[in-house]
Design an enzyme around this catalytic site. Structure first.
Site, mmCIF file in Angstrom:
data_model
loop_
_atom_site.group_PDB
_atom_site.id
_atom_site.type_symbol
_atom_site.label_atom_id
_atom_site.label_comp_id
_atom_site.label_asym_id
_atom_site.label_seq_id
_atom_site.Cartn_x
_atom_site.Cartn_y
_atom_site.Cartn_z
ATOM 1 N N ASP A 20 32.230 39.776 38.033
ATOM 2 C CA ASP A 20 33.611 40.006 37.629
ATOM 3 C C ASP A 20 34.459 38.905 38.271
ATOM 4 O O ASP A 20 33.961 38.089 39.058
ATOM 5 C CB ASP A 20 34.034 41.397 38.100
ATOM 6 C CG ASP A 20 35.497 41.696 37.831
ATOM 7 O OD1 ASP A 20 35.929 41.539 36.672
ATOM 8 O OD2 ASP A 20 36.210 42.065 38.776
ATOM 9 N N ALA A 22 38.706 39.019 39.247
ATOM 10 C CA ALA A 22 39.683 39.517 40.234
ATOM 11 C C ALA A 22 39.100 40.653 41.053
ATOM 12 O O ALA A 22 38.558 41.620 40.515
ATOM 13 C CB ALA A 22 40.954 39.981 39.529
ATOM 14 N N ALA A 53 49.024 52.442 38.673
ATOM 15 C CA ALA A 53 48.706 51.158 38.052
ATOM 16 C C ALA A 53 47.248 50.780 38.252
ATOM 17 O O ALA A 53 46.622 50.172 37.380
ATOM 18 C CB ALA A 53 49.612 50.064 38.617
ATOM 19 N N MET A 57 41.933 50.209 36.238
ATOM 20 C CA MET A 57 41.625 48.795 36.440
ATOM 21 C C MET A 57 40.201 48.460 36.033
ATOM 22 O O MET A 57 39.262 49.207 36.310
ATOM 23 C CB MET A 57 41.836 48.411 37.906
ATOM 24 C CG MET A 57 42.043 46.917 38.122
ATOM 25 S SD MET A 57 43.623 46.342 37.444
ATOM 26 C CE MET A 57 44.770 46.916 38.708
ATOM 27 N N LYS A 61 43.193 44.882 29.090
ATOM 28 C CA LYS A 61 44.573 45.155 29.485
ATOM 29 C C LYS A 61 45.344 45.961 28.441
ATOM 30 O O LYS A 61 46.219 46.745 28.802
ATOM 31 C CB LYS A 61 45.292 43.838 29.805
ATOM 32 C CG LYS A 61 44.639 43.047 30.939
ATOM 33 C CD LYS A 61 44.289 43.929 32.140
ATOM 34 C CE LYS A 61 43.536 43.162 33.206
ATOM 35 N NZ LYS A 61 42.879 44.043 34.193
ATOM 36 N N HIS A 64 44.337 49.338 29.173
ATOM 37 C CA HIS A 64 44.921 49.739 30.454
ATOM 38 C C HIS A 64 46.362 50.218 30.241
ATOM 39 O O HIS A 64 46.763 51.273 30.763
ATOM 40 C CB HIS A 64 44.891 48.532 31.404
ATOM 41 C CG HIS A 64 45.163 48.862 32.828
ATOM 42 N ND1 HIS A 64 44.426 48.338 33.869
ATOM 43 C CD2 HIS A 64 46.094 49.651 33.424
ATOM 44 C CE1 HIS A 64 44.899 48.781 35.023
ATOM 45 N NE2 HIS A 64 45.916 49.576 34.769
ATOM 46 N N ARG A 168 34.840 46.931 28.453
ATOM 47 C CA ARG A 168 34.276 47.896 29.373
ATOM 48 C C ARG A 168 34.778 49.306 29.066
ATOM 49 O O ARG A 168 35.913 49.453 28.629
ATOM 50 C CB ARG A 168 34.682 47.527 30.813
ATOM 51 C CG ARG A 168 34.173 46.172 31.256
ATOM 52 C CD ARG A 168 34.903 45.739 32.510
ATOM 53 N NE ARG A 168 34.392 44.456 32.988
ATOM 54 C CZ ARG A 168 35.017 43.716 33.901
ATOM 55 N NH1 ARG A 168 36.165 44.125 34.410
ATOM 56 N NH2 ARG A 168 34.499 42.565 34.285
ATOM 57 N N ASP A 194 34.076 45.162 41.117
ATOM 58 C CA ASP A 194 34.845 45.980 42.061
ATOM 59 C C ASP A 194 35.423 47.231 41.421
ATOM 60 O O ASP A 194 36.131 47.994 42.091
ATOM 61 C CB ASP A 194 35.989 45.153 42.667
ATOM 62 C CG ASP A 194 37.042 44.767 41.632
ATOM 63 O OD1 ASP A 194 36.668 44.130 40.624
ATOM 64 O OD2 ASP A 194 38.229 45.084 41.828
#
Length: 279
Positions: A20, A22, A53, A57, A61, A64, A168, A194
């Site tokens: 990944d 970030a 928020a 994650m 986006k 999200h 994902r 992460d």
């Protein structure tokens, strides 16, 4: 004597590590997207907490933003402020604003996680390929990859949210990695991420998965904030973050990619012994 198979075609040898971005390779704490989401909803008159928020994650986006708008507290605010229920047309509006906002923010959070570049170099030294998937879209990654390349990080491929029909936790981005990298056997690939959905992405694709608990979204602290914690508090928070990734199915959990090499050694041993990753 049998000629050894290339790593990409030998079902008992590691062939690639897919990282990944970030929270895994750069942006300790995965702070760039989190701040952008908070500012985005503020711009539309909606108060969003940092914890809210961070919840979805790792997904694309657009997805999200949709997930945030469906939170009961956020949906109620939207109804009161805008006079209608939060819908997909609203997601489209927010997404158009979000992309340049996040692209502008990533430059402020582009520092590499300590040990990341060294870990990638060691992966390459073993003859393994380096793939990458991300919840960021292409316009945002144009900024990120330029900054990363200037510091010496250029993976062998990049698959972004929006490149395929689904992101994902589906395996589609991983499958694209397999095709890009010439991978035959999913069990010879290690996915490092992460987020819970990033771990599930690897599991659904049939790979080994390694969660990074301290450097990413599961912890949600900058490096400076992490270093300021007392050791006892670090351990408490590490345990909570690790438990989230383990619950998502991670085969291994480490603090950061700096601790990846012993994990690769163990996976390599298990592969040679005939083991395959279990979901």
């Amino acid at each position: 004597m049998n000629t050894p198979l290339p790593a990409s075609t030998d079902p008992q040898a590691l062939s690639a590590v897919v990282f990944d971005w970030a929270g895994t390779i750069l942006d300790f704490g995965s702070c760039a997207p989190m701040g952008a989401f908070v500012r985005l909803f503020e711009q539309f008159g909606i108060a969003l907490t940092i914890e809210q928020a961070r919840g979805p994650m790792g997904v694309a986006k657009w997805d999200h933003i949709q997930a945030l708008g469906r939170l009961p507290e956020v949906a109620a605010q939207w109804q009161a402020r805008h006079g209608h229920a939060f819908g997909d047309a609203d997601v489209d509006r927010l997404y158009e604003v979000f992309t340049p906002m996040n692209a502008a923010a990533v430059a402020d959070f582009a520092d590499f996680i300590p040990g990341a570049l060294e870990a990638v170099a060691a992966v390459r030294a073993r003859g393994l390929k380096v793939g990458s998937t991300t919840g960021y879209n292409r316009p945002i990654m144009e900024v990120v990859t330029r900054l990363a390349a200037a510091a010496g990080y250029v993976p062998d491929n990049l698959v972004c949210a929006g490149d395929l029909a689904a992101g994902r936790p589906s395996p589609l981005m991983m499958w694209r990695c397999f095709a890009d990298l010439g991978i035959w056997w999913p069990a010879t690939v290690v996915k490092v991420d992460d987020t819970e959905v990033g771990i599930q992405e690897g599991l659904h694709a049939g790979t080994w998965t390694v969660g990074v608990a301290v450097s990413g979204n599961a912890m949600g602290l900058t490096l400076a904030e992490w270093n300021r914690l007392a050791p006892a508090e670090q351990q408490v928070r590490r345990s909570v973050a690790a438990a989230r990734l383990e619950a998502a199915g991670a085969h291994y959990v480490v603090d950061s990619v700096a601790e990846l090499l012993p994990v690769l050694d163990d996976i390599g041993r298990r592969l040679r012994g005939g083991e395959r990753p279990q979901r």
